[in-house]
Scaffold this motif. Structure first.
Motif, PDB file in Angstrom:
ATOM      1  N   GLN A 184      34.585  30.350  45.136  1.00  0.00           N
ATOM      2  CA  GLN A 184      34.584  31.657  44.484  1.00  0.00           C
ATOM      3  C   GLN A 184      36.000  32.117  44.113  1.00  0.00           C
ATOM      4  O   GLN A 184      36.253  32.410  42.950  1.00  0.00           O
ATOM      5  N   LEU A 201      34.174  40.168  33.187  1.00  0.00           N
ATOM      6  CA  LEU A 201      35.179  40.509  34.207  1.00  0.00           C
ATOM      7  C   LEU A 201      36.604  40.090  33.816  1.00  0.00           C
ATOM      8  O   LEU A 201      37.493  40.922  33.703  1.00  0.00           O
ATOM      9  N   ALA A 202      36.788  38.790  33.590  1.00  0.00           N
ATOM     10  CA  ALA A 202      38.146  38.309  33.309  1.00  0.00           C
ATOM     11  C   ALA A 202      38.617  38.749  31.924  1.00  0.00           C
ATOM     12  O   ALA A 202      39.801  39.016  31.724  1.00  0.00           O
ATOM     13  N   ALA A 234      40.896  30.510  38.418  1.00  0.00           N
ATOM     14  CA  ALA A 234      40.870  29.684  37.215  1.00  0.00           C
ATOM     15  C   ALA A 234      40.690  30.531  35.963  1.00  0.00           C
ATOM     16  O   ALA A 234      41.098  30.143  34.879  1.00  0.00           O
ATOM     17  N   LEU A 235      40.074  31.709  36.131  1.00  0.00           N
ATOM     18  CA  LEU A 235      39.900  32.604  34.982  1.00  0.00           C
ATOM     19  C   LEU A 235      41.145  33.434  34.720  1.00  0.00           C
ATOM     20  O   LEU A 235      41.196  34.200  33.770  1.00  0.00           O
ATOM     21  N   GLY A 236      42.135  33.303  35.610  1.00  0.00           N
ATOM     22  CA  GLY A 236      43.387  34.030  35.397  1.00  0.00           C
ATOM     23  C   GLY A 236      43.511  35.300  36.221  1.00  0.00           C
ATOM     24  O   GLY A 236      44.469  36.037  36.072  1.00  0.00           O
ATOM     25  N   MET A 269      37.290  33.410  27.360  1.00  0.00           N
ATOM     26  CA  MET A 269      38.732  33.659  27.445  1.00  0.00           C
ATOM     27  C   MET A 269      39.491  33.031  26.279  1.00  0.00           C
ATOM     28  O   MET A 269      40.721  33.023  26.267  1.00  0.00           O
ATOM     29  N   ARG A 289      46.491  30.020  33.675  1.00  0.00           N
ATOM     30  CA  ARG A 289      45.095  29.685  33.960  1.00  0.00           C
ATOM     31  C   ARG A 289      44.143  30.404  33.026  1.00  0.00           C
ATOM     32  O   ARG A 289      43.069  29.890  32.709  1.00  0.00           O
ATOM     33  N   ALA A 290      44.532  31.613  32.597  1.00  0.00           N
ATOM     34  CA  ALA A 290      43.670  32.365  31.687  1.00  0.00           C
ATOM     35  C   ALA A 290      43.495  31.620  30.372  1.00  0.00           C
ATOM     36  O   ALA A 290      42.523  31.829  29.659  1.00  0.00           O
ATOM     37  N   ARG A 323      31.359  31.558  30.251  1.00  0.00           N
ATOM     38  CA  ARG A 323      32.338  32.434  30.896  1.00  0.00           C
ATOM     39  C   ARG A 323      33.764  31.926  30.636  1.00  0.00           C
ATOM     40  O   ARG A 323      34.674  32.709  30.368  1.00  0.00           O
ATOM     41  N   ALA A 324      33.928  30.603  30.715  1.00  0.00           N
ATOM     42  CA  ALA A 324      35.256  30.024  30.461  1.00  0.00           C
ATOM     43  C   ALA A 324      35.631  30.188  28.988  1.00  0.00           C
ATOM     44  O   ALA A 324      36.767  30.515  28.653  1.00  0.00           O
ATOM     45  N   MET A 357      37.949  26.449  33.003  1.00  0.00           N
ATOM     46  CA  MET A 357      37.554  25.434  33.980  1.00  0.00           C
ATOM     47  C   MET A 357      36.094  25.633  34.372  1.00  0.00           C
ATOM     48  O   MET A 357      35.635  26.754  34.583  1.00  0.00           O
ATOM     49  N   PRO A 384      48.617  32.929  36.838  1.00  0.00           N
ATOM     50  CA  PRO A 384      47.406  33.573  36.310  1.00  0.00           C
ATOM     51  C   PRO A 384      47.360  33.554  34.782  1.00  0.00           C
ATOM     52  O   PRO A 384      46.315  33.307  34.178  1.00  0.00           O
ATOM     53  N   LEU A 389      29.450  30.898  39.674  1.00  0.00           N
ATOM     54  CA  LEU A 389      29.272  32.220  39.069  1.00  0.00           C
ATOM     55  C   LEU A 389      29.414  33.243  40.184  1.00  0.00           C
ATOM     56  O   LEU A 389      29.209  32.920  41.355  1.00  0.00           O
ATOM     57  N   PHE A 390      29.774  34.475  39.820  1.00  0.00           N
ATOM     58  CA  PHE A 390      29.926  35.504  40.844  1.00  0.00           C
ATOM     59  C   PHE A 390      28.551  36.112  41.130  1.00  0.00           C
ATOM     60  O   PHE A 390      27.994  36.807  40.291  1.00  0.00           O
ATOM     61  N   LYS A 420      39.779  42.338  32.788  1.00  0.00           N
ATOM     62  CA  LYS A 420      40.842  42.508  33.778  1.00  0.00           C
ATOM     63  C   LYS A 420      42.069  41.657  33.470  1.00  0.00           C
ATOM     64  O   LYS A 420      43.178  42.006  33.846  1.00  0.00           O
ATOM     65  N   VAL A 421      41.854  40.518  32.817  1.00  0.00           N
ATOM     66  CA  VAL A 421      42.986  39.637  32.554  1.00  0.00           C
ATOM     67  C   VAL A 421      43.504  39.816  31.132  1.00  0.00           C
ATOM     68  O   VAL A 421      44.698  39.981  30.911  1.00  0.00           O
TER      69      VAL A 421
END
Lengths: 230, 243
Positions: free
Chosen positions: A130, B101-102, A136-138, B154, B77-78, B150-151, B82, B74, B89-90, B105-106
Motif C-alpha cells: 500500500q 487521489l494522486a 509510486a504515484l508520487g 498521472m 515517481r509521479a 490509476r497510473a 507503476m 516523489p 488499489l486503496f 494531491k501530487v
C-alpha cells in the motif's frame, strides 16, 4: 431494611450529577480520547520511522507511562504542571493551570501511550504494498500516511480504539483525587453532604455500568458491520 | 528514456540480488524482463523508480538521476507509472477516488478535472460503470485494469509493470494483457516483468532474461525467441513454453 434508605436523594441531585458531573466526565473522556489518539498516532509513527533515536524515545515514553499507576500520574501532574509551565514560559512564579486542564493533559499523555500501541498494530496490519503504491504515484511520506495508511489503520483499529475509550471513560473517575466534581466526584459530594453513601455510590455504579455496557454493545455491533464491508 | 548502468544491490553483505545490471529502454520501446523467480527482475524494476534502493551504479530516467540524493523522488515517481502484482488499489477509497487521489494531491489538479480524466481512463479500460464501487467489489482482472488506469491518470512518461498478471486467475489474464497491448501500440514506453511470452511476442521490442541477479540475455525479441545465446535462457524458455 430498605426503609432506612432515602433514594429520593438521587432524584433531588440529578441535575447536579448530570449537568455538572456527567458533562465534565464526558468532556474529559472525549477530549482525552481525541488528544490521546493524535498524540498516540504521532508516537506510533515515531516508533515505526526508520530513525532509531526517534523510535527509542517513543518506546521509552510508552514503557514509562505504562509502568506507572494512573492515579499517581494524575496526582503528580497536578503538582508538577505549574512548575513545568513556569520553567517553559520563564514566568517568575508557578503558573496556575487549573484542575481540568491538568487532568486533561495527564489523560492525553497517559492514553497516548495506549493508543500509540493500538495505532502501531493498525499501521503494521497494512500490507507494505500500500505505501509502495502510494509512493509510486508520487505521494510524499506525509501524504502516504495521511491519505492511504492512517485511514486504513484507523478503520481497522476502530473497535479496539473505542473499547479503550470505554476504559478511559471509567478511568476519568480517578480525578476525584484532585477533588474535581466529575460524575463520581459529584455523587461523592452529595453522599458526604447528606450522609447517603450507599444510595449515591450504588447509583453511580449503576450509571457507569449502564453507559459502559451500552457502549460495548455498540462497539460490537460496529465491529460486525465493519467485518461485512471488508 | 530509462538508462540502467552497472547496478549492484545487496540485501545484506552476504546476499547480492543485482549484479552489474546494465540495460536501457528507449522512448516508445517495450522491454519485457523475464527469468526464474528470485532472479532479481522485480527488484530491478523497482530500482527504476527508487522503490528499492541500490548500492552501486546509476539509473537515469528521462535525464534525472534516480540515485542522486538531491533528486525529488516523489516528483520523479509521479512521472513514472507503476503497476503491481497485487494491484494495490486503496481499499478504503472508491474506484474513482483511487484515480483522483494522486492527480489532486501530487499534480494539484482540480477535483472536477481529475474526475473527468479518471472517468475517461475508466472508460478506456472498460470499467466506467464501476466508478462508484470499492476495490473489493471488483474481480482481480478488473482491479488490475483500474490500477493501470490509476497510473495512466498521472500522464506518465513511462510505465513499469511488475508481474501484472501473476496474481490473476487464468481467465482474467487476457483482459489485462489486452489493455497493455493497446498501450504498447500507442507508443507508451514500457518495462514489463512478466512470464507471458505471448505478450512479449506480440508487442515487445526487446526481451531481457535475468538469472541470479544478472542480466544474462538482452536481445531483440526475434533473436531471443529464435535462438537464445545462453544455455540458461534456453532452458528457461523450454520450461515455460513446453506446455
Amino acid at each position: 431494611m430498605l426503609g432506612s434508605f432515602d433514594f429520593d436523594v438521587i432524584r433531588r441531585s440529578l441535575p447536579y450529577l448530570f449537568y455538572e458531573g456527567m458533562t465534565f466526565t464526558l468532556t474529559l473522556t472525549a477530549l482525552s480520547a481525541l488528544g490521546g489518539l493524535i498524540f498516540g498516532t504521532a508516537i506510533a509513527l515515531m516508533r515505526l520511522s526508520g530513525y532509531k533515536i526517534l523510535g527509542r524515545i517513543a518506546g521509552l515514553y510508552v514503557d514509562f507511562m505504562r509502568s506507572l499507576p494512573l492515579v499517581l500520574v494524575i496526582f503528580w501532574f497536578y503538582f508538577l504542571v505549574p512548575y513545568i509551565g513556569q520553567w517553559l514560559t520563564g514566568a517568575s512564579r508557578p503558573i496556575s493551570v487549573g484542575a481540568f486542564a491538568s487532568s486533561l493533559i495527564t489523560f492525553i499523555m497517559f492514553e497516548a501511550a495506549y493508543f500509540s500501541e493500538i495505532m502501531r498494530a493498525g499501521i503494521q496490519s497494512i500490507s507494505r504494498g500500500q505505501p509502495a503504491a502510494a509512493n509510486a504515484l508520487g505521494l510524499t511520506y506525509a501524504q502516504t500516511m495521511r491519505y492511504v495508511v492512517l485511514p486504513q489503520a484507523f478503520r481497522n483499529m476502530l473497535p479496539v480504539l473505542l473499547t479503550q475509550t470505554i476504559v478511559l471513560f471509567q478511568d476519568t473517575s480517578l480525578v476525584y483525587v484532585l477533588s474535581i466534581p466529575d460524575f463520581l466526584g459529584a455523587a461523592s459530594k452529595v453522599a458526604q453532604r447528606d450522609g447517603r453513601l450507599v444510595e449515591m455510590y450504588l447509583f453511580a455504579a449503576l450509571v457507569y455500568f449502564t453507559i459502559s455496557c451500552v457502549a460495548s454493545v455498540g462497539v460490537r455491533r460496529l465491529q460486525s458491520r465493519i467485518a461485512i464491508i471488508r | 528514456m530509462i538508462e540502467i548502468s552497472h547496478v549492484d544491490k545487496w540485501y545484506s553483505t552476504a546476499f547480492q540480488v543485482l549484479k552489474d545490471c546494465t540495460t536501457n529502454v528507449a522512448k516508445g520501446e517495450v522491454v519485457v524482463v523475464c527469468g526464474p523467480s528470485g532472479s532479481g527482475k522485480s527488484t530491478l524494476i523497482k530500482c527504476v523508480n527508487a522503490l528499492e534502493p541500490f548500492q552501486k551504479g546509476d539509473i537515469t530516467v528521462d535525464g534525472t538521476k534516480v540515485n542522486d540524493p538531491r533528486t525529488d523522488l516523489p516528483k520523479l515517481r509521479a512521472r513514472v507509472g507503476m503497476v503491481f502484482q497485487h494491484f494495490e488499489l486503496f481499499p478504503h477509497l472508491k474506484i474513482i477516488d483511487n484515480l483522483c487521489l494522486a492527480q489532486e494531491k501530487v499534480l494539484g489538479r482540480a477535483h472536477d478535472k481529475a474526475v473527468t480524466k479518471g472517468m475517461m481512463l475508466l472508460e478506456r479500460v472498460g470499467l466506467k460503470e464501476h466508478a462508484q464501487k470499492f476495490p473489493a467489489q471488483l474481480s482481480g482482472g478488473q482491479q488490475q485494469r483500474v490500477a493501470i488506469a490509476r497510473a495512466l491518470a498521472m500522464d506518465p512518461i513511462a510505465m513499469l509493470f511488475d508481474e501484472p498478471t501473476s496474481a490473476l486467475d487464468p481467465e482474467m489474464i487476457s483482459e489485462v494483457l489486452d489493455v497493455m497491448v493497446d498501450l504498447a501500440r500507442e507508443g507508451m514506453t514500457m518495462m514489463v516483468v512478466t512470464h507471458e511470452m505471448g505478450f512479449a511476442r506480440k508487442v515487445a521490442n526487446r526481451v531481457i532474461f535475468m538469472d541470479r541477479g544478472e542480466i544474462v540475455e538482452d536481445a531483440p525479441k526475434d533473436d531471443f525467441f529464435g535462438k537464445p545465446r545462453s544455455d540458461r535462457a534456453q532452458k528457461f524458455l523450454s520450461k515455460i513454453l513446453s506446455h
